[in-house]
Write a protein that holds these residues in place. Structure first.
Motif, short mmCIF file in Angstrom:
data_model
loop_
_atom_site.label_atom_id
_atom_site.label_comp_id
_atom_site.label_asym_id
_atom_site.label_seq_id
_atom_site.Cartn_x
_atom_site.Cartn_y
_atom_site.Cartn_z
N VAL A 59 70.91 48.94 99.34
CA VAL A 59 71.08 50.35 99.71
C VAL A 59 70.36 51.23 98.69
N ARG A 60 69.60 52.21 99.21
CA ARG A 60 68.96 53.20 98.34
C ARG A 60 69.12 54.58 98.96
N VAL A 61 69.71 55.48 98.22
CA VAL A 61 69.81 56.88 98.63
C VAL A 61 68.66 57.65 97.98
N ARG A 62 67.98 58.49 98.76
CA ARG A 62 66.79 59.21 98.30
C ARG A 62 65.80 58.23 97.67
N PRO A 63 65.36 57.22 98.43
CA PRO A 63 64.48 56.19 97.85
C PRO A 63 63.21 56.79 97.26
N PHE A 64 63.04 56.57 95.97
CA PHE A 64 61.90 57.13 95.25
C PHE A 64 61.46 56.14 94.18
N ASP A 83 69.52 63.89 103.01
CA ASP A 83 68.98 62.77 102.24
C ASP A 83 68.49 61.65 103.16
N MET A 84 67.41 60.99 102.73
CA MET A 84 67.04 59.73 103.36
C MET A 84 67.84 58.61 102.68
N THR A 103 65.55 53.02 107.62
CA THR A 103 65.67 54.24 106.82
C THR A 103 66.02 55.36 107.77
N VAL A 104 67.06 56.11 107.43
CA VAL A 104 67.50 57.22 108.28
C VAL A 104 67.66 58.47 107.42
N THR A 105 67.66 59.61 108.08
CA THR A 105 67.98 60.87 107.42
C THR A 105 69.43 61.20 107.73
N PHE A 106 70.24 61.38 106.68
CA PHE A 106 71.68 61.61 106.87
C PHE A 106 71.96 63.09 107.15
N THR A 112 63.93 67.43 112.70
CA THR A 112 62.72 67.18 111.92
C THR A 112 62.98 66.09 110.90
N GLU A 113 62.07 65.11 110.81
CA GLU A 113 62.21 64.06 109.82
C GLU A 113 61.00 64.03 108.91
N ALA A 114 61.18 63.46 107.73
CA ALA A 114 60.09 63.37 106.77
C ALA A 114 58.92 62.59 107.37
#
Length: 244
Positions: A59-64, A83-84, A103-106, A112-114
């Protein structure tokens, strides 16, 4: 689409892995940490007919940036609206396992998605469609890289975008499915740039697209059996990169 008999247990497992992931995504709440989401996947495992893990939930929140091979879910990185979040699960039963990522946008304010997310979805869909008996395992890497570059992005993995899915056979029948997971560490079983082996069997494909450090990825399993090919757990290529 008729799936060859030898792949059907994995098709069933992948369908349930997708359902498990969808279940987890529907239960996400603001303030959850990566560790909370990991534990949520653990608690929902049995509800989808699984008894263990081929690999633990990632799991990664705001994967960067680079997550690192041994990264553990953070207890301090918390989920916020917009957040993604990337989730990768490998649930298993006694005979097969799934390997699925999204990967989803919460709780986005609108639809609109990234851009990186839509490019990553198109990349996995195109990579699955490109796979065939005439392609080598290394060509999948080159194709995915070209897709990202053509959209002014890059791949986080420069050399490897997946691995062979290995069944319960031979020495992997001992300690299955962990033994099958260990076998994917062998270079001959990886979708790495220099692998000249033509595709035959099952393959997990997960190109992670990078847009100036922001990352998104989807993972699917394709099968190739002579001229027959398809995506396990899916009824059509159009479903790739989506959740029910």
């Amino acid at each position: 689409m008729t799936i060859p008999e030898q792949f059907r247990p994995f098709d069933d497992a992948q369908r349930r892995a997708i359902a498990l992931t969808s279940d987890v995504v529907r239960r996400l709440e603001a303030g959850m940490s990566e560790r909370d989401i990991h534990e949520l996947a653990e608690t929902r495992l049995g509800s989808h007919g699984f008894s263990g893990w081929y690999h633990a939930p990632e799991v990664r929140v705001r994967p960067f940036g680079d997550a690192g091979l041994l990264r553990r879910p953070s207890a301090t990185t918390k989920l916020e609206p917009g957040d993604m979040v990337s989730i990768d699960v490998g649930p298993a039963d006694g005979s097969a396992y799934g390997d699925f990522g999204t990967t989803v946008t919460f709780a986005a304010a609108d639809d609109t998605e990234a851009t990186v997310l839509s490019v990553a979805r198109d990349c996995i869909r195109a990579s699955c469609g490109y796979s065939s008996r005439w392609k080598t395992m290394g060509e999948i890497v080159i194709f995915a890289q070209a897709w990202a570059v053509n959209h002014r992005m890059t791949l986080a993995q420069k050399e490897n975008v997946g691995h062979r899915i290995i069944g319960k056979e031979g020495w992997t029948s001992v300690g299955f499915p962990k033994s099958a997971h260990a076998a994917t560490l062998m270079r001959r079983n990886q979708l790495h740039r220099l692998n000249p082996t033509r595709m035959s069997g099952m393959f997990a494909i997960r190109p992670e697209v990078d847009d100036k450090g922001h990352r998104a990825s989807f993972e699917e399993i394709v099968y190739v059996d002579g001229d027959a090919k398809g995506v396990l757990g899916r009824d059509s290529l159009a479903e790739v990169g989506t959740l029910p």
